[in-house]
Scaffold this active site. Structure first.
Site, PDB file in Angstrom:
ATOM      1  CB  VAL A   1      60.116  36.089  76.323  1.00  0.00           C
ATOM      2  CG1 VAL A   1      61.209  36.126  75.276  1.00  0.00           C
ATOM      3  CG2 VAL A   1      59.576  34.673  76.468  1.00  0.00           C
ATOM      4  CG  ASP A   2      59.798  41.829  76.023  1.00  0.00           C
ATOM      5  OD1 ASP A   2      60.605  41.697  75.094  1.00  0.00           O
ATOM      6  OD2 ASP A   2      58.656  42.273  75.859  1.00  0.00           O
TER       7      ASP A   2
END
Length: 393
Positions: free
Chosen positions: A166-167
């Site tokens: 997600v980062d």
């Protein structure tokens, strides 16, 4: 050869991944990206240390191609330096909570007052909505709140992805937003704020399941690595390792049934379409597991490749590096670090044929370019000496 973002200057106040990796991608495209470090080094620099002075593995990847200046942002002198920097910048990256941005004068309105056409890229954990903006979160929290972790693992043990997907995806979205804002600025002459959040990225990843649940109320439960929407799709153990196999669509299922030596499965009503094959996937996985157990990993993969069925080895990080095909694909760029470490930087997840992205500069040491940068922004030798004496840089 000119680069897409040649002549664009970026001030990167980002920390950890979502902000810094956005900056790295812009730097790969040719932008002059200046990482603004804390005096002594910011906290994200030292996670997963791999060098003599403690620089972290993810830090190297997310900060390649940049220069570093150290700066004490909390001081009046430090803010004066920031204003000077912003006056000559095109983009500011800052993934900090909104109150912190405001306190440091890095919110969009403050930056716009310094330079009217500035672009602020401000990824956050949860966005700017009233009920979420004050919450604190990292990659795993975004994963967990999206529904994705609930559907991974097993009913009695949810599992997040160990790698911060997600980062990194949020950083890629921010890089796209930054380039779009630059493109629009060429027409309007105005800057704007680019926002993205870990939660919104994670919700996009889970979007198919979220839409399905709202419309059909299926209340799906976790099933390990086995897909519930088609099959067989699972991770299987061969005699000497693991592989993943993904069979989707009727043509592929016919080819799979043929190499299994089970043509009768094609007339079995339990496997009539993808959805039914997903619902009855545990039976298909049992057959596939038995087949794999009798073969080495390479043998199984070769037979599946001949049948044009998507499959691949489940690699450890060491096996990734040992795969010559991956190495020859240009996946890694090896650069010498000043601390006598040769590091394999992973190439950007996109490329351009005429103006390629390149990794040419190692991730900077703490404040490696402080004097060089300050001089470029008009600070004379005496001013720089005073800033150092006062621990501002």
């Amino acid at each position: 050869m000119s680069k897409v973002l040649e002549g664009i200057r970026v001030l990167d106040f980002g920390r950890y991944i979502a902000g810094p990796f956005c900056g790295a991608l812009l730097a790969d495209m040719g932008a002059d990206v200046i990482r603004v470090d804390r005096v002594g080094g910011s906290e994200d620099r030292f996670v997963m240390p791999v060098t003599e002075h403690g620089d972290g593995a993810v830090f190297l990847q997310a900060n390649r191609n940049k220069r570093s200046i150290t700066l004490e942002l909390g001081s009046d002198e430090g803010r004066r330096v920031v204003r000077r920097l912003v006056e000559s910048a095109d983009i500011v990256i800052a993934n900090m909570p909104a109150p912190t941005l405001t306190n440091l004068g890095l919110d969009y309105e403050s930056l716009k007052a310094i330079k009217s056409d500035i672009i602020l890229v401000a990824p956050s954990a949860f966005g700017d909505s009233a009920l979420l903006r004050d919450k604190i979160g990292f990659d795993g929290v975004g994963q967990a709140m999206s529904g994705g972790v609930y559907l991974s693992g097993y009913p009695d043990q949810p599992m997040k992805s160990m790698v911060p997907v997600v980062d990194f995806a949020t950083a890629i979205a921010c890089a796209l937003g930054a380039v779009a804002a630059l493109y629009e600025r060429n027409r309007s002459g105005e800057g704007q704020k680019v926002e993205s959040s870990l939660l919104q990225t994670a919700l996009n990843f889970s979007s198919g399941y979220l839409i399905e649940e709202q419309l059909l109320k299926l209340d799906r439960q976790a099933s390990g690595n086995r897909s519930q929407s088609y099959g067989p799709s699972d991770i299987f153990k061969a005699s000497d390792g693991w592989i993943i196999v993904q069979v989707i669509g009727p043509s592929m299922f016919k080819r799979w049934a043929k190499i299994m030596g089970r043509p009768e499965l094609l007339d079995d009503p339990r496997f009539a379409d993808d959805e039914l094959r997903g619902q009855n996937g545990s039976l298909l996985s049992e057959l596939m597991a038995e087949w794999c157990n009798k073969r080495s990993r390479n043998q199984a993969l070769q037979e599946l490749a001949t049948a044009k069925i998507p499959a691949g080895p489940v690699y450890s990080p060491a096996e990734v590096h040992a795969d010559q095909a991956i190495a020859n694909s240009g996946a890694f760029v090896w650069l010498q670090h000043p601390q006598h470490v040769e590091a394999p930087y992973v190439a950007a997840p996109l490329n351009l044929s005429r103006t390629p992205l390149e990794i040419t500069r190692h991730a900077p040491l703490v404040g490696e370019h402080t004097e060089e940068i300050l001089s470029e922004f008009g600070f004379d030798a005496e001013e720089i000496k005073d800033l150092r004496h006062n621990n501002v840089v």
